[in-house]
Design an enzyme around this catalytic site. Structure first.
Site, short mmCIF file in Angstrom:
data_model
loop_
_atom_site.label_atom_id
_atom_site.label_comp_id
_atom_site.label_asym_id
_atom_site.label_seq_id
_atom_site.Cartn_x
_atom_site.Cartn_y
_atom_site.Cartn_z
N ASP A 108 -26.90 13.45 -59.28
CA ASP A 108 -26.85 14.23 -58.05
C ASP A 108 -28.21 14.35 -57.38
O ASP A 108 -28.29 14.65 -56.20
CB ASP A 108 -26.31 15.64 -58.32
CG ASP A 108 -27.14 16.40 -59.35
OD1 ASP A 108 -28.03 15.79 -59.96
OD2 ASP A 108 -26.87 17.60 -59.55
N GLU B 220 6.48 -24.22 -53.66
CA GLU B 220 6.26 -24.95 -52.41
C GLU B 220 5.71 -26.34 -52.65
O GLU B 220 6.03 -27.30 -51.92
CB GLU B 220 5.28 -24.16 -51.53
CG GLU B 220 5.80 -22.82 -51.05
CD GLU B 220 4.72 -21.89 -50.53
OE1 GLU B 220 5.07 -20.85 -49.95
OE2 GLU B 220 3.53 -22.20 -50.72
N ASN C 276 3.63 -20.66 -54.86
CA ASN C 276 2.90 -21.86 -54.43
C ASN C 276 3.40 -23.08 -55.19
O ASN C 276 3.44 -24.19 -54.64
CB ASN C 276 1.41 -21.69 -54.66
CG ASN C 276 0.77 -20.80 -53.60
OD1 ASN C 276 1.48 -20.11 -52.87
ND2 ASN C 276 -0.55 -20.79 -53.52
N VAL D 71 -2.15 -26.53 -47.65
CA VAL D 71 -1.75 -25.19 -47.23
C VAL D 71 -0.81 -24.56 -48.25
O VAL D 71 -0.85 -23.35 -48.50
CB VAL D 71 -1.09 -25.24 -45.83
CG1 VAL D 71 -0.46 -23.90 -45.47
CG2 VAL D 71 -2.11 -25.63 -44.78
N ASP E 147 5.78 -12.69 -48.10
CA ASP E 147 5.13 -12.39 -49.37
C ASP E 147 4.11 -11.27 -49.32
O ASP E 147 3.86 -10.60 -50.34
CB ASP E 147 4.43 -13.65 -49.90
CG ASP E 147 5.39 -14.51 -50.72
OD1 ASP E 147 6.55 -14.10 -50.85
OD2 ASP E 147 4.96 -15.57 -51.20
N ASP F 124 -26.06 12.01 -66.13
CA ASP F 124 -27.07 13.04 -66.27
C ASP F 124 -26.38 14.34 -66.66
O ASP F 124 -25.17 14.38 -66.83
CB ASP F 124 -27.94 13.17 -65.01
CG ASP F 124 -27.22 13.88 -63.87
OD1 ASP F 124 -25.99 14.06 -63.95
OD2 ASP F 124 -27.90 14.25 -62.90
N GLU G 279 -2.78 -17.95 -48.52
CA GLU G 279 -3.34 -17.39 -47.27
C GLU G 279 -3.29 -15.88 -47.21
O GLU G 279 -4.14 -15.24 -46.60
CB GLU G 279 -2.59 -17.98 -46.06
CG GLU G 279 -2.82 -19.46 -45.83
CD GLU G 279 -1.89 -20.32 -46.69
OE1 GLU G 279 -2.07 -21.53 -46.71
OE2 GLU G 279 -1.00 -19.74 -47.36
#
Length: 939
Positions: free
Chosen positions: A660, A729, A726, A311, A759, A358, A316
């Site tokens: 168009d 962590e 991350n 995790v 975050d 075009d 996430e």
């Protein structure tokens, strides 16, 4: 019978039955005399009886194009759960629920983790679905182009019926200004002319006839009119032979529907990133499980620990952040009149390397305008653009008679705007509209002239003669006013009148006229000659009225470029974007417009026609596109456009296509980013495109590219921001594992609180950063360039490493200062709860300063201003406030297993939190000094 909609060369053959019932002749209706058309289509001059019309409506269906298939809402929502991140988290949640069921005793924290992971997936899916659904439904609100009503004869009675109720065999009444609602064979034509631009890309009016024509491409049949086109002059009647999807309009619609939708570069990059991150998370989680298991931990606890590691590695909040950041880009582009139908198309614009544009309606205004008047060796410039009679003719006196005669020899009418938002329009032929406008600019009061010289007869334009003649009462006699192709008209002239002086038209004069016409044509102007003749009779023979003419001069006109296009083209050039004109128009016209707007600047552009493309194999085409030349592709079909787009994509280009008309739709859909015109575009083009320009301005493309590049830059900013923490962590968890500490320094529920609570909002604020000043002075990035480039990964490791060292040191310092042996720690130990609270708070504070650091790549935060993104400061403040609530509020303490922090703890964490910002400012200063040394310039 077989349909009369034979495709142009290279197109698919249409086998759908377009006419009624068996017994019809094998020959297409365009080859039949007008009288036989009624029989062939089982109708009559009085039209169908109402009962017949109802029966055929049941038999052939409504005269409308099939609606594009859209996935049901539940499937669109379900697709949000197929993202790889979502799949990984769903599996993790399911296994965590299983682990909770196997635990003895069961821990509430495991159940909380399972529910939290599932809630993350649902939240991401809801946000992504809401953004996509909103953009798609907004796009559907655009009006369809096909007209709602039309006039028909049924049972001899003239009725106005819904266009969707037209059936094969209906006799349609056509008048100038009408939109054509189905494919029809003309059976009566009175100076009838149509504008086929939506199908062919050519804006010139094309005359129609009731006479049979030889077989050939349907769009070249002069006795047919087609759905989606407009009647610009005259009147007539026609019999419907094809409706709905069996029309030429429908054929192109089907071709567009069959074209695959291309994935954007960002889709490829995010998919690659998701695979790598998910793979790394699973691998490291498995490694941690294998390391923990031999230490005596139970299988379930070891799994929950490994799950926390996984995790920590999965961002996430990334799917939600990405969706909302793209949505911010959508809203910004909407303010610039660019409607984005698919969120990922926002970023694709920033990757664009080639724009295939075009001409008519995109680069030009689709309004013919006279810019030059020539007489007697003198060219008179004309100012003003479009159908508004604003502007003037330089020295109009010598050419006033020319302008008067040209204005009288017209059937079109100018229509003044009815409201403040409307523009001047022309009812009838656009070329004649331009002549009416230039006459008004030259001071000619046409209403007064028409009263003084009323029309008594006329000889309509004919493609064989290439002339139009009107006869007017002029005093005691009559006067023929003639306009037409210079070569044809010059051959019928014997005199000339220039600046009020009449004389014989000598060979020298003829050479001067030819040279003047060639000069005007070389400028991309459509050239008409104007002449007159005095007559004795109000009903002369045509040959008499169109011979022995007195030449008055020439007029040169063009469909003028939009005024803002030149700057937009220059901006695209600076941005390294190649612009290729792909048009159905004549090469000379295309080149002239391309020069005016800056697409062509060299003297020798490469001009290739559709027939030239037909003669090229894929290798030859690839070689042509690989050349760095200025390229114009003219007289091309829808199939040619798609082939060119595919060839560019083979070379690794990111291709945007503008258009168009219905003829542009296949290429619009097949391109990486299709850009349709919203105001003048067709419904088929808008359906196929990923972006619709509500103001039809090419300049909006350059603005959208600028915003698209900013979106990609901002995505990289919040990727650095999200992935760097991350590392903060993960490293403490790994350090605790190898140090033999029995518990995790930060739990999976705390990680989810950081990822989603602290975050996401700062990441969104980073996604709203405005474009950097030099964003359009950089070349487009390569399709092969990775989202996680070496520079991005280096910055993630740099900033994440500083965070990781700080929070790991804080954790072990707090644990070690307690003097408690590692083995005596439990989840309820107060010191442990304080330590994991400090780790979570340390990451939140570090991320606050990290967000300030990643706002720029090279510039100092002092230069852009600390307060210049107040949303970022507010979002960071919210994250700190949430962290304080987690630390101090008892209900949240129970959920997260946290403890209250002291003022000293906050001071230490704030000091550590500033380290990423200070370190990154030092890095930026070093980079600026290095760049300055390389350039030999002072800092």
């Amino acid at each position: 019978m077989r349909t009369d909609t034979d495709p142009s060369p290279g197109a698919e053959k249409t086998a759908t039955v377009a006419g009624p019932s068996p017994g019809a002749p094998d020959a297409p209706v365009r080859q039949l005399p007008a009288a036989d058309v009624y029989t062939a289509l089982h109708t009559s001059r009085r039209g169908l009886a109402p009962a017949q019309a109802q029966e055929r409506l049941k038999r052939y269906g409504a005269n409308e194009l099939p609606r594009a298939r859209r996935r049901p809402v539940w499937r669109e929502l379900g697709a949000q759960f197929t993202d790889l991140f979502a799949v990984v988290l769903l599996v993790a949640s399911a296994i965590t629920f299983l682990a909770y069921g196997l635990q003895e005793p069961r821990e509430v924290g495991t159940l909380q983790l399972a529910v939290a992971i599932l809630a993350v997936v649902v939240l991401n899916a809801a946000i992504g679905f809401a953004q996509e659904y909103s953009a798609e439904r907004t796009a559907q609100a655009l009006e369809a182009m096909v007209p709602h009503t039309c006039r028909v004869l049924r049972g001899g009675e003239r009725l106005e019926v819904p266009a969707r109720d037209l059936v094969p065999g209906d006799v349609v009444v056509l008048e100038a200004g009408d939109a054509v609602s189905a494919d029809c064979r003309v059976v009566e034509a009175h100076e009838l002319a149509v504008n086929n631009a939506p199908l062919t890309g050519e804006s010139n009016a094309v005359g129609r006839t009731a006479d049979p024509v030889a077989t050939g491409p349907a769009l070249e049949a002069r006795n047919c009119v087609f759905m989606g086109t407009d009647v610009v002059a005259g009147a007539g009647r026609a019999v419907v032979y094809a409706t709905g999807s069996t029309t030429e309009f429908g054929r192109i619609y089907r071709l567009a529907a069959a074209a695959p939708r291309q994935k954007t570069p960002l889709q490829h990059q995010v998919a690659v990133m998701a695979r790598r991150v998910a793979g790394a998370a699973l691998a490291i989680g498995a490694l941690m499980f294998a390391v923990r298991l031999p230490t005596g931990q139970s299988v379930v606890s070891s799994f929950v620990f490994a799950l926390g590691v996984m995790v920590a590695l999965v961002p996430e909040g990334l799917p939600a952040t990405l969706s909302v950041s793209l949505a911010i880009g959508v809203r910004r582009m909407a303010r610039r009149q660019a409607l984005i139908k698919r969120l990922l198309a926002v970023e694709a614009l920033g990757s664009t390397t080639v724009v295939c544009t075009d001409k008519t309606g995109t680069l030009t205004q689709a309004e013919m305008t006279v810019t030059r008047v020539w007489a007697g060796g003198v060219t008179h410039a004309v100012t003003g653009v479009g159908y508004a009679p604003d502007g003037e003719v330089a020295e109009p006196g010598p050419v006033r008679e020319l302008l008067r005669v040209a204005g009288l020899c017209c059937d079109a009418r100018l229509v003044a705007p009815a409201g403040p938002r409307e523009r001047w329009k022309v009812l009838g032929d656009t070329t004649e509209g331009a002549l009416l406008v230039v006459a008004a600019k030259g001071g000619v009061e046409l209403e007064a002239e028409e009263e003084a010289a009323p029309r008594v007869t006329e000889f309509p334009f004919d493609s064989d003669r290439k002339l139009m003649t009107t006869v007017h009462k002029a005093g005691a006699g009559y006067q023929a006013c003639v306009k037409g192709a210079p070569v044809e008209l010059l051959a019928r002239c014997t005199d000339r009148e220039w600046d009020g002086r009449r004389g014989q038209l000598t060979e020298r004069d003829r050479a001067a006229v030819v040279a003047a016409g060639d000069e005007l044509a070389s400028q991309g102007l459509r050239v008409l000659a104007v002449a007159r003749r005095e007559l004795d009779s109000p009903r002369p023979a045509q040959d008499e009225a169109e011979s022995g003419l007195t030449l008055l001069g020439l007029v040169g006109m063009l469909d003028p470029p939009r005024p803002e296009v030149t700057d937009a083209v220059a901006a695209c050039r600076r941005a390294g974007i190649r612009i290729v004109m792909v048009t159905g128009d004549h090469p000379l016209t295309g080149e002239a417009v391309a020069r005016r707007v800056g697409i062509v600047q060299r003297p020798d552009p490469v001009v290739v026609t559709g027939s030239g493309l037909d003669g090229m194999g894929d290798e030859a085409l690839d070689a042509l596109l690989a050349e760095p030349s200025e390229l114009l592709l003219c007289r091309v079909s829808p199939e040619h456009k798609m082939r060119v787009v595919t060839a560019f994509q083979r070379r690794g280009e990111v291709v945007a296509v503008t258009g168009d008309g219905a003829n542009d739709a296949p290429a619009l859909k097949h391109a990486d980013i299709g850009v349709a015109m919203g105001a003048a575009g067709t419904d088929v083009a808008r359906e196929a495109a990923a972006m619709v320009l509500l103001d039809d301005s090419f300049a909006s493309i350059a603005a959208a590219v600028r915003l698209g590049r900013a979106v990609y830059q901002n995505i990289r900013k919040f990727l650095v921001y999200l992935f760097s923490h991350n590392i903060g962590e993960l490293v403490p968890i790994l350090a605790a594992t190898f140090a033999g500490f029995p518990l995790v320094p930060i739990s999976a529920v705390q990680i989810l609180a950081i990822d989603l609570g602290s975050d996401v909002l700062p990441a969104l604020a980073l996604g709203a950063e405005p474009p950097e000043p030099d964003v359009m002075d950089r070349p487009p990035r390569s399709r092969q360039e990775r989202l996680f480039s070496a520079a991005v990964m280096g910055r993630i490791l740099f900033l994440g490493g500083i965070q990781a060292i700080g929070v790991t040191a804080v954790f072990f310092w707090h644990i070690g200062a307690s003097g408690i042996p590692f083995d005596d720690f439990t989840k309820d130990t107060p010191v442990y709860r304080e330590a994991i609270t400090m780790v979570q708070a340390g990451i939140v504070l570090s991320q606050f300063f990290n967000a300030l650091a990643v706002r720029t790549d090279r510039q100092s935060i002092r230069k852009v201003g600390l307060l210049s993104n107040p949303a970022l400061l507010a979002a960071g403040g919210f994250g700190v406030a949430l962290m304080a609530a987690i630390s101090y509020l008892p209900p949240l303490q129970t959920v997260f297993n946290t403890a209250p922090l002291t003022a000293g703890d906050w001071a230490v964490l704030a000091g550590l939190g500033t380290l990423p910002l200070l370190a990154d400012e030092t890095r930026k200063a070093w980079l600026r000094r290095r760049d300055a040394r390389r350039k030999g310039a002072p800092r």
